[in-house]
Design a protein around this motif. Structure first.
Motif, mmCIF file in Angstrom:
data_model
loop_
_atom_site.group_PDB
_atom_site.id
_atom_site.type_symbol
_atom_site.label_atom_id
_atom_site.label_comp_id
_atom_site.label_asym_id
_atom_site.label_seq_id
_atom_site.Cartn_x
_atom_site.Cartn_y
_atom_site.Cartn_z
ATOM 1 N N SER A 51 52.580 -24.682 19.845
ATOM 2 C CA SER A 51 52.333 -23.516 18.988
ATOM 3 C C SER A 51 52.929 -23.711 17.600
ATOM 4 O O SER A 51 53.836 -24.524 17.398
ATOM 5 C CB SER A 51 52.919 -22.255 19.622
ATOM 6 N N LYS B 178 54.114 -21.330 14.012
ATOM 7 C CA LYS B 178 54.456 -20.013 13.485
ATOM 8 C C LYS B 178 53.308 -19.490 12.623
ATOM 9 O O LYS B 178 52.739 -20.230 11.817
ATOM 10 C CB LYS B 178 55.724 -20.128 12.652
ATOM 11 N N LYS C 110 50.386 -17.441 22.389
ATOM 12 C CA LYS C 110 51.048 -18.693 22.030
ATOM 13 C C LYS C 110 50.528 -19.850 22.889
ATOM 14 O O LYS C 110 50.230 -20.941 22.377
ATOM 15 C CB LYS C 110 52.563 -18.534 22.218
ATOM 16 N N GLU C 111 50.378 -19.590 24.193
ATOM 17 C CA GLU C 111 49.966 -20.660 25.110
ATOM 18 C C GLU C 111 48.481 -20.983 25.002
ATOM 19 O O GLU C 111 48.083 -22.149 25.091
ATOM 20 C CB GLU C 111 50.317 -20.273 26.551
ATOM 21 N N ASP D 59 52.083 -18.613 17.208
ATOM 22 C CA ASP D 59 53.382 -17.987 17.417
ATOM 23 C C ASP D 59 53.445 -16.745 16.530
ATOM 24 O O ASP D 59 53.836 -16.809 15.365
ATOM 25 C CB ASP D 59 54.494 -18.976 17.051
ATOM 26 N N ASP D 60 52.995 -15.610 17.087
ATOM 27 C CA ASP D 60 52.906 -14.333 16.380
ATOM 28 C C ASP D 60 53.910 -13.385 17.015
ATOM 29 O O ASP D 60 53.830 -13.077 18.205
ATOM 30 C CB ASP D 60 51.478 -13.784 16.500
#
Length: 498
Positions: free
Chosen positions: A3, A5, A248-249, A254-255
Protein backbone atom coordinates in the motif's frame (compact mmCIF):
# COMPACT_ATOMS: atom_id res chain seq x y z
CA UNK A 1 -0.93 -5.86 -1.87
CA UNK A 2 1.66 -3.25 -0.97
CA UNK A 3 0.00 0.00 0.00
CA UNK A 4 0.86 3.67 -0.46
CA UNK A 5 -0.21 6.68 1.55
CA UNK A 6 -3.01 8.67 -0.09
CA UNK A 7 -1.77 12.19 -0.87
CA UNK A 8 -1.21 14.47 -3.85
CA UNK A 9 2.29 13.17 -4.45
CA UNK A 10 1.12 9.56 -4.82
CA UNK A 11 -2.18 10.29 -6.59
CA UNK A 12 -1.03 9.33 -10.10
CA UNK A 13 0.20 5.98 -8.80
CA UNK A 14 -3.38 4.90 -8.06
CA UNK A 15 -4.53 5.34 -11.66
CA UNK A 16 -5.73 2.06 -13.09
CA UNK A 17 -6.64 0.73 -9.64
CA UNK A 18 -9.42 3.21 -8.89
CA UNK A 19 -10.86 6.33 -10.55
CA UNK A 20 -8.80 9.41 -9.65
CA UNK A 21 -9.15 13.16 -10.27
CA UNK A 22 -7.83 13.94 -13.75
CA UNK A 23 -8.17 17.72 -13.43
CA UNK A 24 -5.31 19.94 -12.22
CA UNK A 25 -6.17 20.57 -8.57
CA UNK A 26 -3.61 23.37 -8.35
CA UNK A 27 -5.79 25.45 -10.69
CA UNK A 28 -8.95 25.01 -8.63
CA UNK A 29 -10.17 27.99 -6.58
CA UNK A 30 -12.45 27.60 -3.56
CA UNK A 31 -15.75 29.17 -4.55
CA UNK A 32 -17.56 27.08 -1.91
CA UNK A 33 -16.89 27.04 1.82
CA UNK A 34 -18.45 23.97 3.39
CA UNK A 35 -18.95 23.70 7.15
CA UNK A 36 -19.12 20.14 8.48
CA UNK A 37 -16.82 17.91 6.42
CA UNK A 38 -18.09 14.58 7.69
CA UNK A 39 -18.99 11.44 5.81
CA UNK A 40 -22.25 12.64 4.30
CA UNK A 41 -20.79 15.78 2.75
CA UNK A 42 -17.91 13.78 1.31
CA UNK A 43 -20.31 11.19 -0.17
CA UNK A 44 -22.66 13.82 -1.55
CA UNK A 45 -21.86 17.47 -2.34
CA UNK A 46 -18.10 16.88 -2.59
CA UNK A 47 -18.74 14.01 -5.04
CA UNK A 48 -21.08 16.08 -7.23
CA UNK A 49 -18.48 18.86 -7.23
CA UNK A 50 -15.64 16.46 -8.03
CA UNK A 51 -17.60 15.13 -11.01
CA UNK A 52 -18.20 18.70 -12.22
CA UNK A 53 -14.53 19.65 -11.88
CA UNK A 54 -13.75 16.97 -14.45
CA UNK A 55 -15.56 19.16 -16.97
CA UNK A 56 -13.56 22.15 -18.18
CA UNK A 57 -14.55 25.65 -17.11
CA UNK A 58 -15.54 24.82 -13.51
CA UNK A 59 -12.23 25.60 -11.79
CA UNK A 60 -13.84 28.35 -9.68
CA UNK A 61 -15.93 25.83 -7.72
CA UNK A 62 -13.53 23.96 -5.48
CA UNK A 63 -14.41 23.41 -1.83
CA UNK A 64 -12.78 24.75 1.32
CA UNK A 65 -13.83 22.36 4.08
CA UNK A 66 -14.26 23.80 7.57
CA UNK A 67 -14.12 21.63 10.68
CA UNK A 68 -16.22 23.71 13.08
CA UNK A 69 -16.03 21.89 16.42
CA UNK A 70 -13.22 20.67 18.66
CA UNK A 71 -14.60 17.19 18.05
CA UNK A 72 -13.81 17.59 14.33
CA UNK A 73 -10.06 17.81 14.73
CA UNK A 74 -9.54 14.21 13.56
CA UNK A 75 -11.18 14.75 10.17
CA UNK A 76 -9.30 18.03 9.74
CA UNK A 77 -5.97 16.34 10.52
CA UNK A 78 -6.81 13.51 8.12
CA UNK A 79 -7.66 15.82 5.23
CA UNK A 80 -4.60 17.97 5.92
CA UNK A 81 -2.37 14.90 5.97
CA UNK A 82 -3.89 13.61 2.71
CA UNK A 83 -3.96 16.95 0.85
CA UNK A 84 -7.76 16.93 0.98
CA UNK A 85 -7.97 13.60 -0.87
CA UNK A 86 -10.06 10.63 0.27
CA UNK A 87 -11.57 7.49 -1.20
CA UNK A 88 -15.31 7.11 -1.75
CA UNK A 89 -16.41 3.47 -1.60
CA UNK A 90 -19.87 2.73 -2.99
CA UNK A 91 -21.24 -0.58 -1.69
CA UNK A 92 -23.43 -1.85 -4.51
CA UNK A 93 -26.48 -4.05 -3.90
CA UNK A 94 -24.67 -7.07 -5.38
CA UNK A 95 -21.78 -6.69 -2.94
CA UNK A 96 -19.32 -5.21 -5.43
CA UNK A 97 -17.44 -2.03 -4.58
CA UNK A 98 -17.07 1.05 -6.76
CA UNK A 99 -14.13 3.17 -5.62
CA UNK A 100 -12.95 6.61 -6.62
CA UNK A 101 -10.61 9.18 -5.10
CA UNK A 102 -12.29 12.56 -4.63
CA UNK A 103 -10.29 15.76 -5.11
CA UNK A 104 -12.83 18.59 -4.80
CA UNK A 105 -11.79 19.60 -1.27
CA UNK A 106 -8.68 21.64 -2.05
CA UNK A 107 -8.47 23.64 1.18
CA UNK A 108 -9.29 22.76 4.79
CA UNK A 109 -9.51 24.82 7.96
CA UNK A 110 -9.92 23.98 11.65
CA UNK A 111 -12.14 26.71 13.09
CA UNK A 112 -11.20 26.37 16.81
CA UNK A 113 -7.53 26.80 15.89
CA UNK A 114 -8.00 30.15 14.17
CA UNK A 115 -11.52 31.58 13.94
CA UNK A 116 -10.33 34.71 12.12
CA UNK A 117 -9.03 32.69 9.18
CA UNK A 118 -12.41 30.97 8.76
CA UNK A 119 -14.27 34.28 8.96
CA UNK A 120 -11.90 35.77 6.37
CA UNK A 121 -12.40 32.77 4.08
CA UNK A 122 -16.19 33.13 4.20
CA UNK A 123 -15.77 36.84 3.44
CA UNK A 124 -13.37 36.23 0.53
CA UNK A 125 -14.27 37.57 -2.92
CA UNK A 126 -13.78 34.06 -4.32
CA UNK A 127 -16.42 32.60 -1.98
CA UNK A 128 -19.84 32.59 -3.62
CA UNK A 129 -21.59 29.91 -1.52
CA UNK A 130 -21.36 28.64 2.04
CA UNK A 131 -22.89 25.19 2.41
CA UNK A 132 -23.61 23.41 5.68
CA UNK A 133 -23.97 19.94 7.12
CA UNK A 134 -24.19 20.77 10.82
CA UNK A 135 -26.82 18.08 11.73
CA UNK A 136 -30.43 18.67 12.66
CA UNK A 137 -29.44 19.86 16.12
CA UNK A 138 -27.01 22.46 14.78
CA UNK A 139 -29.74 24.98 13.98
CA UNK A 140 -30.34 25.78 17.66
CA UNK A 141 -34.11 25.61 17.22
CA UNK A 142 -36.36 25.11 20.23
CA UNK A 143 -39.35 22.93 19.31
CA UNK A 144 -41.41 24.24 22.22
CA UNK A 145 -40.97 27.95 21.56
CA UNK A 146 -40.45 27.61 17.77
CA UNK A 147 -37.63 30.13 18.26
CA UNK A 148 -33.86 30.42 18.30
CA UNK A 149 -32.48 29.18 21.63
CA UNK A 150 -30.54 32.06 23.15
CA UNK A 151 -30.01 30.10 26.37
CA UNK A 152 -27.41 27.91 24.62
CA UNK A 153 -24.06 28.65 26.36
CA UNK A 154 -22.23 28.65 23.01
CA UNK A 155 -24.62 31.29 21.67
CA UNK A 156 -24.06 33.35 24.82
CA UNK A 157 -20.32 33.06 24.19
CA UNK A 158 -20.70 34.29 20.60
CA UNK A 159 -22.67 37.32 21.73
CA UNK A 160 -20.00 38.18 24.30
CA UNK A 161 -16.95 37.39 22.14
CA UNK A 162 -18.03 37.99 18.53
CA UNK A 163 -14.54 37.71 17.01
CA UNK A 164 -13.95 34.28 18.56
CA UNK A 165 -17.20 32.49 17.68
CA UNK A 166 -18.04 28.87 18.42
CA UNK A 167 -21.34 28.49 16.52
CA UNK A 168 -22.08 28.69 12.82
CA UNK A 169 -24.23 31.74 13.50
CA UNK A 170 -21.32 33.62 15.03
CA UNK A 171 -19.07 32.80 12.07
CA UNK A 172 -21.65 33.72 9.44
CA UNK A 173 -22.51 36.99 11.18
CA UNK A 174 -18.90 38.13 11.29
CA UNK A 175 -18.21 37.07 7.69
CA UNK A 176 -21.31 38.82 6.35
CA UNK A 177 -20.42 41.91 8.39
CA UNK A 178 -17.02 42.01 6.69
CA UNK A 179 -18.57 41.64 3.24
CA UNK A 180 -20.90 44.53 3.93
CA UNK A 181 -18.15 46.76 5.32
CA UNK A 182 -15.98 46.08 2.27
CA UNK A 183 -18.77 46.88 -0.17
CA UNK A 184 -18.84 43.33 -1.51
CA UNK A 185 -21.82 41.47 -2.88
CA UNK A 186 -23.68 38.90 -0.86
CA UNK A 187 -23.54 35.13 -1.13
CA UNK A 188 -25.81 32.09 -0.97
CA UNK A 189 -26.02 30.17 2.31
CA UNK A 190 -27.19 26.64 1.58
CA UNK A 191 -28.16 24.05 4.14
CA UNK A 192 -27.60 20.42 3.16
CA UNK A 193 -29.13 19.02 6.35
CA UNK A 194 -32.22 16.90 6.92
CA UNK A 195 -34.41 19.77 8.03
CA UNK A 196 -37.71 20.56 6.32
CA UNK A 197 -37.38 23.97 4.71
CA UNK A 198 -33.70 23.86 5.59
CA UNK A 199 -32.97 27.14 3.79
CA UNK A 200 -35.83 28.88 5.60
CA UNK A 201 -34.69 27.38 8.90
CA UNK A 202 -31.14 28.63 8.37
CA UNK A 203 -32.41 32.07 7.40
CA UNK A 204 -34.76 32.37 10.37
CA UNK A 205 -32.22 31.19 12.92
CA UNK A 206 -29.43 33.37 11.52
CA UNK A 207 -31.65 36.46 11.40
CA UNK A 208 -32.71 35.84 15.02
CA UNK A 209 -29.07 35.74 16.06
CA UNK A 210 -28.09 38.78 13.95
CA UNK A 211 -30.95 40.80 15.46
CA UNK A 212 -29.13 40.62 18.79
CA UNK A 213 -25.53 40.37 17.64
CA UNK A 214 -25.42 42.94 14.80
CA UNK A 215 -28.85 44.48 14.13
CA UNK A 216 -27.49 46.96 11.58
CA UNK A 217 -26.67 43.97 9.37
CA UNK A 218 -30.27 42.74 9.03
CA UNK A 219 -31.32 44.88 6.08
CA UNK A 220 -28.16 44.07 4.11
CA UNK A 221 -28.67 40.32 4.59
CA UNK A 222 -32.28 40.59 3.45
CA UNK A 223 -31.14 42.27 0.23
CA UNK A 224 -27.87 40.50 -0.51
CA UNK A 225 -28.02 36.93 0.83
CA UNK A 226 -30.06 34.00 -0.48
CA UNK A 227 -31.01 30.82 1.38
CA UNK A 228 -31.96 28.11 -1.14
CA UNK A 229 -33.81 25.10 0.25
CA UNK A 230 -32.51 21.68 -0.70
CA UNK A 231 -33.30 18.00 -0.25
CA UNK A 232 -30.34 15.66 0.16
CA UNK A 233 -30.35 11.87 0.15
CA UNK A 234 -27.67 9.23 0.45
CA UNK A 235 -27.23 6.63 3.19
CA UNK A 236 -23.70 7.05 4.53
CA UNK A 237 -22.83 4.78 7.46
CA UNK A 238 -19.83 5.34 9.67
CA UNK A 239 -16.55 4.08 8.22
CA UNK A 240 -15.29 0.96 10.01
CA UNK A 241 -11.75 -0.19 10.58
CA UNK A 242 -12.52 -3.14 8.30
CA UNK A 243 -13.32 -0.72 5.46
CA UNK A 244 -9.93 0.94 5.95
CA UNK A 245 -8.07 -2.40 6.04
CA UNK A 246 -9.88 -3.81 3.00
CA UNK A 247 -9.14 -0.70 0.96
CA UNK A 248 -5.47 -0.98 1.82
CA UNK A 249 -5.29 -4.71 1.04
CA UNK A 250 -7.48 -4.75 -2.09
CA UNK A 251 -6.49 -1.47 -3.76
CA UNK A 252 -3.20 -0.55 -2.09
CA UNK A 253 -4.60 2.75 -0.81
CA UNK A 254 -3.55 3.79 2.68
CA UNK A 255 -6.47 6.14 3.45
CA UNK A 256 -6.94 7.13 7.09
CA UNK A 257 -10.64 7.97 6.62
CA UNK A 258 -12.37 6.75 3.46
CA UNK A 259 -16.13 7.19 3.11
CA UNK A 260 -18.57 4.36 2.44
CA UNK A 261 -22.08 4.83 1.06
CA UNK A 262 -24.95 3.24 -0.82
CA UNK A 263 -25.27 3.57 -4.62
CA UNK A 264 -28.40 5.77 -4.47
CA UNK A 265 -27.98 9.53 -4.29
CA UNK A 266 -30.30 12.49 -4.82
CA UNK A 267 -29.98 16.26 -4.54
CA UNK A 268 -32.92 18.56 -5.23
CA UNK A 269 -32.15 22.28 -4.93
CA UNK A 270 -34.06 25.54 -5.27
CA UNK A 271 -32.34 27.63 -7.92
CA UNK A 272 -31.79 30.75 -5.83
CA UNK A 273 -28.07 31.66 -5.76
CA UNK A 274 -27.37 35.40 -5.72
CA UNK A 275 -23.66 35.12 -6.55
CA UNK A 276 -23.76 32.32 -9.11
CA UNK A 277 -23.49 28.58 -8.64
CA UNK A 278 -21.88 25.43 -10.02
CA UNK A 279 -23.75 23.63 -12.83
CA UNK A 280 -24.44 20.67 -10.54
CA UNK A 281 -27.36 19.70 -12.82
CA UNK A 282 -24.75 18.47 -15.32
CA UNK A 283 -23.77 15.74 -12.88
CA UNK A 284 -27.19 14.67 -11.63
CA UNK A 285 -28.52 17.31 -9.24
CA UNK A 286 -32.03 18.59 -9.89
CA UNK A 287 -32.87 22.30 -9.72
CA UNK A 288 -36.51 23.14 -9.02
CA UNK A 289 -38.62 26.16 -8.07
CA UNK A 290 -40.07 24.45 -4.98
CA UNK A 291 -38.28 21.70 -3.08
CA UNK A 292 -40.90 21.32 -0.32
CA UNK A 293 -42.80 18.29 -1.71
CA UNK A 294 -39.56 16.36 -2.23
CA UNK A 295 -38.11 17.09 1.19
CA UNK A 296 -41.38 16.36 2.98
CA UNK A 297 -41.51 12.96 1.27
CA UNK A 298 -37.90 12.16 2.07
CA UNK A 299 -37.91 13.33 5.70
CA UNK A 300 -41.24 11.65 6.49
CA UNK A 301 -40.41 8.35 4.80
CA UNK A 302 -36.66 7.75 4.57
CA UNK A 303 -35.44 9.61 7.65
CA UNK A 304 -38.43 8.68 9.77
CA UNK A 305 -38.12 5.11 8.50
CA UNK A 306 -34.52 5.00 9.63
CA UNK A 307 -35.54 6.18 13.11
CA UNK A 308 -38.36 3.63 13.32
CA UNK A 309 -36.01 0.78 12.41
CA UNK A 310 -33.28 2.13 14.69
CA UNK A 311 -35.35 2.54 17.85
CA UNK A 312 -37.28 -0.72 17.56
CA UNK A 313 -34.19 -2.60 16.42
CA UNK A 314 -32.08 -1.25 19.27
CA UNK A 315 -34.56 -2.49 21.87
CA UNK A 316 -34.54 -5.95 20.30
CA UNK A 317 -30.76 -6.03 20.38
CA UNK A 318 -29.94 -5.68 16.69
CA UNK A 319 -26.70 -3.95 15.72
CA UNK A 320 -27.28 -2.86 12.11
CA UNK A 321 -30.23 -1.57 10.08
CA UNK A 322 -30.17 -4.39 7.52
CA UNK A 323 -30.66 -6.87 10.38
CA UNK A 324 -33.80 -5.03 11.45
CA UNK A 325 -35.18 -5.02 7.90
CA UNK A 326 -34.80 -8.81 7.99
CA UNK A 327 -37.17 -8.93 10.98
CA UNK A 328 -40.57 -9.55 9.34
CA UNK A 329 -42.54 -8.00 12.20
CA UNK A 330 -40.65 -4.70 12.23
CA UNK A 331 -40.43 -4.66 8.43
CA UNK A 332 -44.22 -4.92 8.15
CA UNK A 333 -44.65 -2.39 10.96
CA UNK A 334 -42.66 0.13 8.95
CA UNK A 335 -44.70 -0.58 5.81
CA UNK A 336 -47.96 0.04 7.69
CA UNK A 337 -46.57 3.22 9.23
CA UNK A 338 -45.53 4.56 5.82
CA UNK A 339 -48.73 3.51 4.05
CA UNK A 340 -51.35 4.49 6.61
CA UNK A 341 -49.90 7.37 8.63
CA UNK A 342 -47.34 9.07 6.36
CA UNK A 343 -48.63 8.66 2.78
CA UNK A 344 -52.05 10.30 3.40
CA UNK A 345 -50.44 13.53 4.63
CA UNK A 346 -47.94 13.95 1.78
CA UNK A 347 -50.38 15.42 -0.73
CA UNK A 348 -49.74 15.47 -4.47
CA UNK A 349 -46.18 14.65 -5.51
CA UNK A 350 -46.08 15.42 -9.20
CA UNK A 351 -43.80 13.08 -11.12
CA UNK A 352 -43.13 10.83 -8.11
CA UNK A 353 -44.19 7.19 -7.99
CA UNK A 354 -44.71 7.01 -4.24
CA UNK A 355 -45.28 3.27 -4.08
CA UNK A 356 -42.08 2.64 -6.02
CA UNK A 357 -40.20 5.09 -3.77
CA UNK A 358 -41.34 3.30 -0.60
CA UNK A 359 -40.41 -0.06 -2.10
CA UNK A 360 -36.94 1.27 -2.96
CA UNK A 361 -36.46 2.48 0.63
CA UNK A 362 -36.87 -1.03 2.01
CA UNK A 363 -34.34 -2.31 -0.54
CA UNK A 364 -31.89 0.42 0.45
CA UNK A 365 -32.39 -0.13 4.17
CA UNK A 366 -31.89 -3.85 3.61
CA UNK A 367 -28.57 -3.54 1.74
CA UNK A 368 -26.56 -6.18 3.63
CA UNK A 369 -23.26 -4.64 2.53
CA UNK A 370 -23.90 -1.21 4.05
CA UNK A 371 -24.16 -2.39 7.68
CA UNK A 372 -25.42 0.97 8.91
CA UNK A 373 -24.92 0.97 12.66
CA UNK A 374 -28.05 1.40 14.78
CA UNK A 375 -25.98 3.49 17.22
CA UNK A 376 -25.48 6.04 14.43
CA UNK A 377 -29.14 6.07 13.41
CA UNK A 378 -30.32 6.51 17.01
CA UNK A 379 -27.83 9.26 17.83
CA UNK A 380 -29.38 12.68 18.48
CA UNK A 381 -32.91 11.31 18.23
CA UNK A 382 -34.14 14.29 20.26
CA UNK A 383 -33.24 16.51 17.29
CA UNK A 384 -34.47 14.06 14.66
CA UNK A 385 -37.97 13.02 15.74
CA UNK A 386 -39.34 16.60 15.86
CA UNK A 387 -38.35 16.87 12.19
CA UNK A 388 -38.95 13.35 10.90
CA UNK A 389 -41.96 12.02 12.86
CA UNK A 390 -43.81 14.75 14.76
CA UNK A 391 -44.97 16.67 11.65
CA UNK A 392 -46.74 13.47 10.55
CA UNK A 393 -48.28 13.07 14.01
CA UNK A 394 -49.50 16.67 14.13
CA UNK A 395 -50.92 16.51 10.60
CA UNK A 396 -52.85 13.34 11.42
CA UNK A 397 -54.12 14.74 14.72
CA UNK A 398 -55.40 17.83 12.89
CA UNK A 399 -57.39 15.54 10.61
CA UNK A 400 -58.47 13.14 13.38
CA UNK A 401 -56.36 10.55 11.59
CA UNK A 402 -54.38 7.53 12.87
CA UNK A 403 -51.29 7.95 15.04
CA UNK A 404 -50.98 4.48 16.54
CA UNK A 405 -47.72 3.48 14.83
CA UNK A 406 -46.00 6.79 15.51
CA UNK A 407 -47.16 6.69 19.15
CA UNK A 408 -45.69 3.19 19.44
CA UNK A 409 -42.31 4.41 18.15
CA UNK A 410 -42.21 7.26 20.65
CA UNK A 411 -43.18 4.91 23.47
CA UNK A 412 -40.35 2.61 22.37
CA UNK A 413 -37.98 5.59 22.41
CA UNK A 414 -39.03 6.40 25.99
CA UNK A 415 -38.11 2.85 26.99
CA UNK A 416 -34.91 2.96 24.90
CA UNK A 417 -33.93 6.10 26.84
CA UNK A 418 -33.70 4.01 30.01
CA UNK A 419 -30.46 2.78 28.45
CA UNK A 420 -31.03 -0.99 28.37
CA UNK A 421 -32.32 -3.25 25.60
CA UNK A 422 -34.74 -6.16 26.06
CA UNK A 423 -31.81 -8.54 26.57
CA UNK A 424 -30.46 -6.51 29.48
CA UNK A 425 -27.56 -5.11 27.47
CA UNK A 426 -26.61 -1.46 27.98
CA UNK A 427 -27.41 0.95 25.15
CA UNK A 428 -25.02 3.77 24.28
CA UNK A 429 -27.19 6.87 24.06
CA UNK A 430 -25.55 9.64 22.04
CA UNK A 431 -27.75 12.68 22.40
CA UNK A 432 -27.31 16.28 23.46
CA UNK A 433 -30.30 15.75 25.77
CA UNK A 434 -29.15 12.33 27.06
CA UNK A 435 -29.40 13.30 30.75
CA UNK A 436 -32.85 14.86 30.35
CA UNK A 437 -34.09 11.91 28.32
CA UNK A 438 -32.89 9.42 30.91
CA UNK A 439 -34.40 11.41 33.79
CA UNK A 440 -37.77 11.62 32.07
CA UNK A 441 -37.57 7.96 31.01
CA UNK A 442 -37.17 6.97 34.65
CA UNK A 443 -40.13 9.16 35.65
CA UNK A 444 -42.16 7.59 32.83
CA UNK A 445 -41.96 4.19 34.52
CA UNK A 446 -44.57 5.44 37.01
CA UNK A 447 -46.28 7.89 34.62
CA UNK A 448 -45.54 7.39 30.88
CA UNK A 449 -46.77 10.91 30.10
CA UNK A 450 -43.71 12.36 31.87
CA UNK A 451 -41.54 11.56 28.86
CA UNK A 452 -43.77 13.74 26.67
CA UNK A 453 -43.17 16.70 28.99
CA UNK A 454 -39.82 17.47 27.30
CA UNK A 455 -41.20 20.54 25.55
CA UNK A 456 -38.06 21.26 23.51
CA UNK A 457 -38.71 17.94 21.76
CA UNK A 458 -42.47 17.38 21.87
CA UNK A 459 -43.89 20.90 22.13
CA UNK A 460 -47.44 20.59 23.46
CA UNK A 461 -48.07 17.04 22.23
CA UNK A 462 -48.86 15.93 25.79
CA UNK A 463 -52.08 17.96 25.54
CA UNK A 464 -53.47 15.63 22.88
CA UNK A 465 -55.68 13.08 24.63
CA UNK A 466 -55.76 10.95 21.47
CA UNK A 467 -52.00 10.74 21.20
CA UNK A 468 -51.37 10.31 24.93
CA UNK A 469 -53.84 7.40 25.05
CA UNK A 470 -52.19 5.60 22.12
CA UNK A 471 -48.70 6.32 23.45
CA UNK A 472 -49.48 5.22 27.03
CA UNK A 473 -51.06 1.95 25.89
CA UNK A 474 -48.04 1.23 23.69
CA UNK A 475 -45.67 2.03 26.53
CA UNK A 476 -47.34 -0.42 28.92
CA UNK A 477 -47.67 -3.09 26.20
CA UNK A 478 -43.98 -2.91 25.25
CA UNK A 479 -42.89 -3.25 28.87
CA UNK A 480 -45.27 -6.16 29.45
CA UNK A 481 -44.98 -8.12 26.20
CA UNK A 482 -41.85 -6.88 24.42
CA UNK A 483 -41.33 -5.34 20.98
CA UNK A 484 -41.72 -8.56 18.98
CA UNK A 485 -45.19 -9.51 20.20
CA UNK A 486 -46.42 -5.91 20.17
CA UNK A 487 -45.47 -5.21 16.56
CA UNK A 488 -47.02 -8.48 15.41
CA UNK A 489 -50.25 -7.65 17.26
CA UNK A 490 -50.36 -4.16 15.78
CA UNK A 491 -49.71 -5.51 12.31
CA UNK A 492 -52.47 -8.12 12.69
CA UNK A 493 -54.96 -5.47 13.82
CA UNK A 494 -54.09 -3.36 10.79
CA UNK A 495 -54.49 -6.32 8.44
CA UNK A 496 -57.93 -6.99 9.88
CA UNK A 497 -58.94 -3.39 9.15
CA UNK A 498 -57.84 -3.48 5.52
Amino acid sequence: MESMKLNAQNLSKFEGKVAVPTYDRSLVKTGIVHVGIGGFHRAHEALYTDQLLHQKGNEAWGICGVALLDFDQKIYNTLKDQDGLYTLIVKELDGSLTKRIIGSIVEYLFAPENPAVVIEKMASLDTKIVTLTITEGGYNYNEATKQFDFSNPLVQHDLAYPLKPKTIFGYLTQALKLRKERGQKGIALQSCDNVQGNGHMLQNMLMSFVEKAAPSLLEWIQKEVSFPNSMVDRITPATSQIDIINLKEDSGIDDQWPVVCEPFKQWVIEDHFVAGRPAWEKVGAQFVSDVVPYEKMKLSLLNAGHSVLGILGALKGYATIDEVVGDDGINNFLKFYMDHEVTPILGDLEGVDLEKYKESLLQRFGNIYIKDQIDRICSETSAKLPIFVLPTVNAQLNENGPVQFAAFVIAAWAIYSLGVDENGKSLIIKDALADVLNKKAIEAKSDPKQFLSIESVFGDLKKSETFVAAYSKSYHDILKYGIEKCVVDLNDKMLNKI
